[in-house]
Design a protein around this motif. Structure first.
Motif, PDB file in Angstrom:
ATOM      1  N   THR A  42       0.799  -1.227   0.000  1.00 55.53           N
ATOM      2  CA  THR A  42       0.000   0.000   0.000  1.00 55.53           C
ATOM      3  C   THR A  42       0.834   1.282   0.000  1.00 55.53           C
ATOM      4  OG1 THR A  42      -1.455  -1.260   1.447  1.00 55.53           O
ATOM      5  CG2 THR A  42      -1.985   1.050   1.130  1.00 55.53           C
ATOM      6  N   ILE A  43       1.686   1.425   0.999  1.00 52.41           N
ATOM      7  CA  ILE A  43       2.348   2.727   1.195  1.00 52.41           C
ATOM      8  C   ILE A  43       3.340   3.062   0.069  1.00 52.41           C
ATOM      9  CG2 ILE A  43       3.722   4.139   2.810  1.00 52.41           C
ATOM     10  CD1 ILE A  43       0.846   3.531   3.784  1.00 52.41           C
ATOM     11  N   PRO A  44       4.277   2.167  -0.277  1.00 57.21           N
ATOM     12  CA  PRO A  44       5.176   2.560  -1.377  1.00 57.21           C
ATOM     13  C   PRO A  44       4.442   2.746  -2.704  1.00 57.21           C
ATOM     14  CG  PRO A  44       5.639   0.312  -0.645  1.00 57.21           C
ATOM     15  CD  PRO A  44       4.669   0.884   0.319  1.00 57.21           C
ATOM     16  N   SER A  45       3.419   1.903  -2.971  1.00 57.87           N
ATOM     17  CA  SER A  45       2.746   2.052  -4.273  1.00 57.87           C
ATOM     18  C   SER A  45       1.958   3.358  -4.327  1.00 57.87           C
ATOM     19  CB  SER A  45       1.861   0.839  -4.585  1.00 57.87           C
ATOM     20  OG  SER A  45       0.792   0.749  -3.681  1.00 57.87           O
ATOM     21  N   LYS A  46       1.345   3.725  -3.213  1.00 55.92           N
ATOM     22  CA  LYS A  46       0.581   4.981  -3.240  1.00 55.92           C
ATOM     23  C   LYS A  46       1.508   6.197  -3.235  1.00 55.92           C
ATOM     24  CE  LYS A  46      -1.879   2.654  -3.935  1.00 55.92           C
ATOM     25  NZ  LYS A  46      -2.226   1.207  -4.014  1.00 55.92           N
ATOM     26  N   THR A  47       2.682   6.048  -2.632  1.00 53.35           N
ATOM     27  CA  THR A  47       3.646   7.154  -2.663  1.00 53.35           C
ATOM     28  C   THR A  47       4.208   7.307  -4.074  1.00 53.35           C
ATOM     29  OG1 THR A  47       4.235   6.514  -0.417  1.00 53.35           O
ATOM     30  CG2 THR A  47       5.638   8.137  -1.468  1.00 53.35           C
ATOM     31  N   LEU A  48       4.492   6.173  -4.693  1.00 55.24           N
ATOM     32  CA  LEU A  48       4.999   6.197  -6.072  1.00 55.24           C
ATOM     33  C   LEU A  48       3.979   6.887  -6.980  1.00 55.24           C
ATOM     34  CD1 LEU A  48       7.435   4.984  -7.629  1.00 55.24           C
ATOM     35  CD2 LEU A  48       5.971   3.076  -8.232  1.00 55.24           C
ATOM     36  N   VAL A  52       4.520  10.106  -9.268  1.00 57.73           N
ATOM     37  CA  VAL A  52       4.258  10.077 -10.723  1.00 57.73           C
ATOM     38  C   VAL A  52       3.344  11.247 -11.103  1.00 57.73           C
ATOM     39  CG1 VAL A  52       3.077   8.787 -12.543  1.00 57.73           C
ATOM     40  CG2 VAL A  52       4.643   7.590 -10.988  1.00 57.73           C
ATOM     41  N   LEU A  53       2.276  11.422 -10.332  1.00 55.69           N
ATOM     42  CA  LEU A  53       1.324  12.496 -10.663  1.00 55.69           C
ATOM     43  C   LEU A  53       2.001  13.857 -10.587  1.00 55.69           C
ATOM     44  CD1 LEU A  53      -1.978  11.327  -8.914  1.00 55.69           C
ATOM     45  CD2 LEU A  53      -1.413  11.302 -11.341  1.00 55.69           C
ATOM     46  N   TYR A  54       2.830  14.043  -9.564  1.00 58.19           N
ATOM     47  CA  TYR A  54       3.488  15.333  -9.378  1.00 58.19           C
ATOM     48  C   TYR A  54       4.504  15.603 -10.494  1.00 58.19           C
ATOM     49  CZ  TYR A  54       6.425  18.923  -7.300  1.00 58.19           C
ATOM     50  OH  TYR A  54       7.138  20.067  -7.096  1.00 58.19           O
ATOM     51  N   LEU A  55       5.392  14.626 -10.720  1.00 58.71           N
ATOM     52  CA  LEU A  55       6.498  14.863 -11.658  1.00 58.71           C
ATOM     53  C   LEU A  55       6.042  14.911 -13.115  1.00 58.71           C
ATOM     54  CD1 LEU A  55       9.147  12.597  -9.918  1.00 58.71           C
ATOM     55  CD2 LEU A  55       9.258  15.089 -10.120  1.00 58.71           C
ATOM     56  N   TYR A  64      -2.714  23.462 -18.495  1.00 59.87           N
ATOM     57  CA  TYR A  64      -1.489  24.061 -19.029  1.00 59.87           C
ATOM     58  C   TYR A  64      -1.047  23.483 -20.372  1.00 59.87           C
ATOM     59  CZ  TYR A  64      -1.189  25.930 -14.316  1.00 59.87           C
ATOM     60  OH  TYR A  64      -1.461  26.583 -13.152  1.00 59.87           O
ATOM     61  N   GLY A  65      -1.848  22.584 -20.924  1.00 56.41           N
ATOM     62  CA  GLY A  65      -1.503  22.029 -22.241  1.00 56.41           C
ATOM     63  C   GLY A  65      -0.935  20.625 -22.126  1.00 56.41           C
ATOM     64  N   GLN A  66      -1.074  19.869 -23.213  1.00 56.63           N
ATOM     65  CA  GLN A  66      -0.724  18.453 -23.201  1.00 56.63           C
ATOM     66  C   GLN A  66       0.764  18.195 -23.023  1.00 56.63           C
ATOM     67  OE1 GLN A  66      -2.834  15.896 -22.763  1.00 56.63           O
ATOM     68  NE2 GLN A  66      -4.182  17.648 -22.489  1.00 56.63           N
ATOM     69  N   SER A  67       1.606  19.190 -23.300  1.00 55.68           N
ATOM     70  CA  SER A  67       3.048  18.928 -23.173  1.00 55.68           C
ATOM     71  C   SER A  67       3.562  19.291 -21.776  1.00 55.68           C
ATOM     72  CB  SER A  67       3.820  19.708 -24.228  1.00 55.68           C
ATOM     73  OG  SER A  67       3.574  21.076 -24.032  1.00 55.68           O
ATOM     74  N   TYR A  68       2.665  19.751 -20.906  1.00 54.16           N
ATOM     75  CA  TYR A  68       3.131  20.188 -19.580  1.00 54.16           C
ATOM     76  C   TYR A  68       3.682  19.014 -18.775  1.00 54.16           C
ATOM     77  CZ  TYR A  68       3.277  21.871 -14.825  1.00 54.16           C
ATOM     78  OH  TYR A  68       3.710  22.181 -13.576  1.00 54.16           O
ATOM     79  N   ARG A  69       4.855  19.161 -18.221  1.00 52.50           N
ATOM     80  CA  ARG A  69       5.367  18.221 -17.229  1.00 52.50           C
ATOM     81  C   ARG A  69       6.354  18.940 -16.327  1.00 52.50           C
ATOM     82  NH1 ARG A  69       7.200  13.120 -19.085  1.00 52.50           N
ATOM     83  NH2 ARG A  69       5.297  13.043 -20.285  1.00 52.50           N
ATOM     84  N   LEU A  70       6.441  18.521 -15.090  1.00 57.81           N
ATOM     85  CA  LEU A  70       7.315  19.211 -14.148  1.00 57.81           C
ATOM     86  C   LEU A  70       8.769  18.920 -14.480  1.00 57.81           C
ATOM     87  CD1 LEU A  70       6.716  20.818 -11.386  1.00 57.81           C
ATOM     88  CD2 LEU A  70       7.893  18.859 -10.399  1.00 57.81           C
ATOM     89  N   LYS A  71       9.014  17.679 -14.958  1.00 61.88           N
ATOM     90  CA  LYS A  71      10.408  17.304 -15.207  1.00 61.88           C
ATOM     91  C   LYS A  71      10.441  16.384 -16.423  1.00 61.88           C
ATOM     92  CE  LYS A  71      14.350  15.531 -12.579  1.00 61.88           C
ATOM     93  NZ  LYS A  71      14.935  14.579 -13.509  1.00 61.88           N
ATOM     94  N   ASP A  72      11.306  16.682 -17.384  1.00 60.85           N
ATOM     95  CA  ASP A  72      11.519  15.737 -18.482  1.00 60.85           C
ATOM     96  C   ASP A  72      12.415  14.642 -17.932  1.00 60.85           C
ATOM     97  OD1 ASP A  72      10.113  17.229 -20.383  1.00 60.85           O
ATOM     98  OD2 ASP A  72      11.827  18.588 -20.617  1.00 60.85           O
ATOM     99  N   ILE A 345      -5.150   5.607 -12.292  1.00 60.86           N
ATOM    100  CA  ILE A 345      -5.143   7.031 -12.672  1.00 60.86           C
ATOM    101  C   ILE A 345      -6.112   7.172 -13.836  1.00 60.86           C
ATOM    102  CG2 ILE A 345      -3.754   8.951 -13.514  1.00 60.86           C
ATOM    103  CD1 ILE A 345      -1.290   7.546 -12.287  1.00 60.86           C
ATOM    104  N   PRO A 346      -7.271   7.769 -13.631  1.00 64.34           N
ATOM    105  CA  PRO A 346      -7.849   8.350 -12.417  1.00 64.34           C
ATOM    106  C   PRO A 346      -8.288   7.257 -11.431  1.00 64.34           C
ATOM    107  CG  PRO A 346      -8.954   9.162 -14.417  1.00 64.34           C
ATOM    108  CD  PRO A 346      -8.126   7.998 -14.818  1.00 64.34           C
TER     109      PRO A 346
END
Ligand SMILES: Cc1cc2nc3c(=O)[nH]c(=O)nc-3n(C[C@H](O)[C@H](O)[C@H](O)COP(=O)(O)OP(=O)(O)OC[C@H]3O[C@@H](n4cnc5c(N)ncnc54)[C@H](O)[C@@H]3O)c2cc1C
Length: 461
Positions: A42-48, A52-55, A64-72, A345-346
């Motif tokens: 539970t915990i590592p998979s939900k943290t992962l 994933v959602l953040y990065l 912000y558009g389909q190409s938006y990502r926090l980090k390539d 996701i979702p």
């Protein structure tokens, strides 16, 4: 009381018994305090998932558009930094909760020497004996691995190995479209891996609302997930440049990695159950009665080792109930109304019956739907696909089921669960004032939708 296993079930059993004044010891294998839940489940998979959602910025792309990502170029190190941090903190929380309640923790692998005694093989190689009036087995499960497949933990792996991947795979085959398989399929698809899901059955997540599963499939296909339903894996081959999954239908799927998510096996093989007068079934599971007592009345079993629903949420409650029973403390029965949360996701969450189940049971219902895109909060957070569905009885206007898809679904479901658990009606939701702008407002919108439909029927009746 002696508790074998410190996952959610074992922890809660230990703490409940300690609070009732018992001397309690918990044993677990080295470096496993907190159980599968905390180290590989539970915990590592939900943290992962959160990382994933953040990065990837996936949830922000409507805004912000389909190409938006926090980090390539998201690396495994980026993802595991968060997981390691959370797991370390949570281990501390578990350790300190057990210590505060004077529960002693012993490291080693336990087996029964007799019905009241455990032989503990300690990491030093020494064997130690511990005896108790009551024993709680909370040893959980491990991923089931078909004998025909040669797992190497790197390219051909199970869900335990995912957390130690060396790099984000460009392509991945996931065998098994159960909850764990679909959660990881979502995460890797969001990271940009080309995912193929192979499932023996013709459908997936058949415990959920059909419309919601369709929406999930649509979303995952949009993230380049391919589904192969009604297909069985004949062989998985490892080659220098990747893997080849061969299906019985003759299809061949090349991929960097293959992840098996094909059920779990109860961890009872090392327990010498026969020394306690017990036995497990072919899937390693132990049978219990309504109080989580095994056939040997002073030995209880809780959590994944007793089978369905095999969730951290239910394991905790079972642990507490077993301890109360062992200590002669009156306890309410676990409520029948148990929510299910699926962190795809979702995400998906529901409580109560589905439309199909109600139809099968010949229970009439009316549907009320709220779509996030019609809610101010839905627009603010950029979630245009989320929805909440209420299934309402036209007879007494109570809620028969609540189904939610999208941001916050696993949190929002508890509003419906509370209304259902307290016997509330759809009219309560119509009259209630909700904070604005919230996703919780979806309850009111769906309730108004349902009552409008009920009114139309009433007018014609
Ligand atoms: C990838 C994944 C994702 C999941 N996501 C969710 C989720 O989102 N929500 C949810 O509610 N549930 C989730 N689950 C399920 C959840 O993790 C389990 O239901 C829960 O961990 C079961 O708890 P448990 O008390 O049975 O013990 P476990 O957590 O299984 O722990 C059992 C412990 O017993 C110990 N043990 C076993 N044998 C011995 C022995 N002989 N001697 C000493 N110790 C022993 C093991 O080392 C282990 O630490 C997930 C599971 C997986 C694998």
């Amino acid at each position: 009381m002696l508790v074998i296993g410190s996952g959610p079930g074992g922890q809660k059993a230990a703490i409940a018994a300690a609070k009732l004044g018992r001397r309690v010891a918990v044993v677990d294998r080295p470096d496993m305090l907190g159980g599968v839940s905390l180290h590989t489940g539970t915990i590592p998979s939900k943290t992962l998932r959160e990382a994933v959602l953040y990065l990837t910025g996936l949830t922000q792309r409507d805004l912000y558009g389909q190409s938006y990502r926090l980090k390539d170029d998201i690396t495994v190190a980026d993802l595991t930094a968060r997981t390691r941090h959370v797991v370390a903190r949570e281990v501390d929380v578990v350790r300190s909760q057990l210590a505060r309640n004077h529960v002693s923790v012993h490291s080693g692998t336990a087996r029964f020497a007799d019905p009241h005694t455990i032989a503990l093989s300690e990491p030093s190689g020494r064997e130690r004996r511990l005896s108790a009036g009551h024993v709680v087995i909370a040893t959980g499960t491990r991923p089931a691995r078909p004998d025909s497949v040669e797992f190497d933990g790197r390219t051909i792996m199970d869900s335990d190995n995912v957390l130690s991947l060396e790099r984000v795979p460009r392509s991945m085959v996931i065998v098994g479209a159960g909850v764990i398989g679909m959660e990881y399929a979502s995460m890797f698809a969001a990271l940009g891996s080309r995912v193929t899901v192979v499932e023996k059955r013709a459908a997936m997540l058949d415990l959920c609302d059909v419309e919601i599963v369709e929406s999930l499939k649509y979303h995952l296909r949009d993230l380049a997930v391919t589904f192969r339903f009604g297909e069985t894996v004949a062989a998985v081959e490892r080659h220098p440049r990747g893997t080849l999954t061969v299906l019985e239908s003759g299809k061949k799927i090349p991929a960097d990695t293959v992840m098996y998510s094909a059920g779990r096996q109860g961890l009872t093989d090392e327990l010498d159950l026969h020394s306690a007068g017990l036995a497990a079934d072919a899937r390693g599971r132990i049978t219990v009665d309504a109080h989580y007592r095994t056939e040997v009345p002073h030995i209880y079993a809780v959590g994944d080792v007793i089978g369905f629903p095999a969730l951290a949420a239910t394991s905790m409650e079972q642990g507490r109930a077993a301890a109360y029973h062992a200590c002669g403390e009156p306890a309410g029965r676990m409520h029948q109304l148990q929510p299910i949360g699926i962190y795809t996701i979702p995400e998906i969450s529901f409580v109560g019956r589905t439309e199909d189940r109600l139809t099968e049971d010949r229970v009439p219902f009316e549907v009320g739907v709220a779509r996030y895109r019609e809610l101010a909060r839905g627009q603010i957070i950029g979630d245009s696909h989320g929805m909440l569905k209420l299934l309402v009885s036209p007879v007494d206007r109570t809620l028969l089921g609540v189904h939610c898809f999208g941001s916050g679904a696993t949190e929002l479901i508890h509003i419906g669960q509370s209304v259902m658990g307290c016997g509330g009606t759809v009219d309560y939701l119509v009259d209630a004032v909700f904070n604005y702008p919230t996703l919780a407002e979806s309850y009111k919108v769906a309730a108004l939708d349902a009552t409008n439909r009920l009114r139309q029927v009433d007018r014609l009746d």
